[in-house]
Structure formats: structure tokens, C-alpha cells
Design a protein around this motif. Structure first.
Motif, mmCIF file in Angstrom:
data_model
loop_
_atom_site.group_PDB
_atom_site.id
_atom_site.type_symbol
_atom_site.label_atom_id
_atom_site.label_comp_id
_atom_site.label_asym_id
_atom_site.label_seq_id
_atom_site.Cartn_x
_atom_site.Cartn_y
_atom_site.Cartn_z
ATOM 1 N N ARG A 131 0.830 -1.206 0.000
ATOM 2 C CA ARG A 131 0.000 0.000 0.000
ATOM 3 C C ARG A 131 0.868 1.261 0.000
ATOM 4 O O ARG A 131 0.593 2.221 -0.725
ATOM 5 C CB ARG A 131 -0.921 0.005 1.208
ATOM 6 C CG ARG A 131 -2.082 -0.984 1.113
ATOM 7 C CD ARG A 131 -3.140 -0.669 2.155
ATOM 8 N NE ARG A 131 -2.600 -0.788 3.506
ATOM 9 C CZ ARG A 131 -2.618 -1.902 4.229
ATOM 10 N NH1 ARG A 131 -3.154 -3.015 3.715
ATOM 11 N NH2 ARG A 131 -2.120 -1.932 5.447
ATOM 12 N N LEU A 132 1.910 1.255 0.800
ATOM 13 C CA LEU A 132 2.805 2.413 0.858
ATOM 14 C C LEU A 132 3.536 2.604 -0.468
ATOM 15 O O LEU A 132 3.686 3.727 -0.947
ATOM 16 C CB LEU A 132 3.819 2.230 1.998
ATOM 17 C CG LEU A 132 3.247 2.292 3.416
ATOM 18 C CD1 LEU A 132 4.276 1.809 4.425
ATOM 19 C CD2 LEU A 132 2.806 3.715 3.746
ATOM 20 N N ALA A 151 2.503 1.780 -3.408
ATOM 21 C CA ALA A 151 1.571 2.246 -4.433
ATOM 22 C C ALA A 151 1.402 3.757 -4.385
ATOM 23 O O ALA A 151 1.105 4.389 -5.400
ATOM 24 C CB ALA A 151 0.219 1.560 -4.253
ATOM 25 N N LYS A 152 1.615 4.338 -3.209
ATOM 26 C CA LYS A 152 1.471 5.790 -3.055
ATOM 27 C C LYS A 152 2.711 6.557 -3.519
ATOM 28 O O LYS A 152 2.664 7.778 -3.632
ATOM 29 C CB LYS A 152 1.185 6.130 -1.595
ATOM 30 C CG LYS A 152 -0.131 5.563 -1.071
ATOM 31 C CD LYS A 152 -0.313 5.912 0.400
ATOM 32 C CE LYS A 152 -1.611 5.343 0.948
ATOM 33 N NZ LYS A 152 -1.795 5.665 2.385
ATOM 34 N N THR A 153 3.780 5.844 -3.751
ATOM 35 C CA THR A 153 5.041 6.526 -4.073
ATOM 36 C C THR A 153 5.554 6.189 -5.464
ATOM 37 O O THR A 153 6.729 6.386 -5.759
ATOM 38 C CB THR A 153 6.127 6.151 -3.044
ATOM 39 O OG1 THR A 153 6.271 4.727 -3.007
ATOM 40 C CG2 THR A 153 5.768 6.665 -1.667
ATOM 41 N N LYS A 154 4.696 5.695 -6.336
ATOM 42 C CA LYS A 154 5.132 5.391 -7.693
ATOM 43 C C LYS A 154 5.603 6.674 -8.374
ATOM 44 O O LYS A 154 4.878 7.654 -8.423
ATOM 45 C CB LYS A 154 3.989 4.745 -8.487
ATOM 46 C CG LYS A 154 3.704 3.303 -8.073
ATOM 47 C CD LYS A 154 2.641 2.686 -8.963
ATOM 48 C CE LYS A 154 2.404 1.221 -8.585
ATOM 49 N NZ LYS A 154 1.364 0.595 -9.441
ATOM 50 N N SER A 155 6.803 6.635 -8.892
ATOM 51 C CA SER A 155 7.389 7.844 -9.472
ATOM 52 C C SER A 155 7.610 7.759 -10.979
ATOM 53 O O SER A 155 8.075 8.707 -11.590
ATOM 54 C CB SER A 155 8.739 8.125 -8.798
ATOM 55 O OG SER A 155 9.630 7.038 -9.015
#
Length: 245
Positions: free
Chosen positions: A120-121, A123-127
Motif C-alpha cells: 500500500r505504501l 503504491a502511493k510513491t510510484k514515481s
């Protein structure tokens, strides 16, 4: 755009050398034109010829010496710039390029978050890049990160490999911290792996970011809270030493 200019690259150094040579050449020509009469005094009478000849020789010697001194001063400044702390040339030329990065399970009392919480974490930081992110909790089995560790290598990303080949470490740092909105990044000890490491606080003051760059890898450790730069740099170095091989 200033960030697009790598003032520590080999190409910039070559251009600076050429520019210096042109300036010196033009300056010498201008001086010779402006001092033509001064260098070549005319004897008004035959009896003045020996004195004028000696004066002409003296003035030419003085001008030649002045030219040598000016050239020496410019050359000295140029050499000192080349030997400055931050090296010219590409980042890829500063050390080994075959190092790898693996996320350690624990570092300095912080524990790697795994499983669904980590997914989950992440997925929030895909760059959109090959940069890998790992999250660490102060408590074993925790799901809320206290430290975020990210890293990338030239082997993972052809774009990063090209940047390290084309640009200097300094250029990489300037662009990274500009994007991270950190204005006061300071050099800290990069440890036995070399390269460069800098730490600074974001403009919002919520995060301390430490970032390292070497010939083949880059890494970042982000900590929240009231941690100071020295504490953050020590923690970042522990993460780097544990992760980079």
C-alpha cells in the motif's frame, strides 16, 4: 535554465578553457594595437637614435613581462578551479559502477515493513522511474513508517546511467535537492563507499532528507520529526553501509 547547465562537467571545463584562450588572445591583440606608438618611439634627431632604441627595447620587454604575468594569473586560477573539492567530469568516472543495493531487514533499530502494508505504501510513491522505495517502522511488525529509504542504480535505469555518464556529481545533487525543495543541504560524511552525501531540511520543515550519489548508485533516507541534520546523516550512513554493496 540554470539547472540545465552543468558547471562541473568535462564539456563545461573544455568550453571554459576555450573561452579563456579566446579572451587572452583578444586581450593581447588589443593591448598590442593600443600600445603600438608607446612600443615604437620615434627618434626626432639622429643623436637621439641610441636612446630611443634602448627605450623601445625596454618598453617591449616590459610589455612582454606584463603579458606573461597576466597569462600566469589566469592559468593559476584555472588550475585551482580544476583542483577544487568537487571534481570535474562525469559522475560515472568517480568510482566503481557495479555496486548493487538491497534493502536490509533492520537498520539502527528500524524494521522493514513488509506484506500488504508495504504494498500500500509503495503504491502511493510510484514515481515512474526505476527508483525503489522501502519503508521502516520503529516497532517490529509496524505498518506506519518512521523512515523512508529509496535507492536506484545505473544498472536498473538506462536514463540514470546516461545522466551519470554525462553530468557531474554536483549537477546531480543540485537537481535532486531543487526537486526535493531543500535549499540548505550540507555536505556530510559519505562513509567508506565514497561519492558524496548531503543532508537538508525541506522548506516545510517536516522532513530531513539525506541523499548520496556515487558512480553507479543513488540513495535517499527521509526522516520526519525534530531530528537534526547530524542525527539524520548518521542514520543515512548506516542505511547506506547496510544496503549498498
Amino acid at each position: 535554465m540554470p539547472l540545465a547547465i552543468d558547471t562541473r562537467s568535462t564539456a563545461y571545463l573544455q568550453g571554459q578553457t576555450l573561452g579563456l584562450a579566446v579572451v587572452l588572445a583578444v586581450g593581447i591583440v588589443v593591448v598590442r594595437v593600443l600600445t603600438r606608438r608607446w612600443r615604437n618611439p620615434v627618434a626626432l634627431a639622429p643623436e637621439d637614435l641610441p636612446r630611443v632604441t634602448a627605450l623601445r627595447k625596454k618598453r617591449r620587454i616590459l610589455l612582454a613581462l606584463a603579458t606573461v604575468v597576466i597569462c600566469a594569473l589566469f592559468t593559476t586560477k584555472f588550475v585551482l578551479d580544476v583542483r577544487s573539492e568537487t571534481p570535474y567530469g562525469s559522475a560515472a568516472a568517480t568510482g566503481p559502477t557495479d555496486r548493487t543495493v538491497d534493502a536490509p531487514d533492520t537498520v539502527a533499530g528500524y524494521h522493514l515493513i513488509t506484506g500488504e502494508a508495504a504494498a500500500r505504501l509503495a503504491a502511493k510513491t510510484k514515481s515512474g522511474t526505476s527508483e525503489h522505495f522501502w519503508f521502516y517502522s520503529k516497532a517490529p511488525g509496524g505498518t506506519q513508517p518512521s523512515v523512508v529509504f529509496s535507492a536506484s542504480t545505473a544498472a536498473w535505469d538506462p536514463k540514470e546511467a546516461a545522466e551519470k555518464s554525462e553530468h557531474s556529481l554536483e549537477w546531480l545533487f543540485v537537481n535532486f535537492f531543487a526537486g526535493a525543495e531543500v535549499e540548505d543541504a550540507k555536505d556530510v560524511d559519505p562513509g567508506p563507499l565514497g561519492g558524496l552525501m548531503r543532508c537538508g531540511r525541506t522548506q516545510s520543515g517536516n522532513l530531513v532528507i539525506c541523499h548520496w550519489e556515487d558512480a553507479g548508485t543513488a540513495g535517499t533516507v527521509m526522516t520526519a520529526g525534530a531530528v537534526d541534520i547530524q542525527q539524520a546523516s548518521t542514520l543515512a550512513l548506516q542505511f547506506r553501509n547496510a544496503a549498498e554493496h
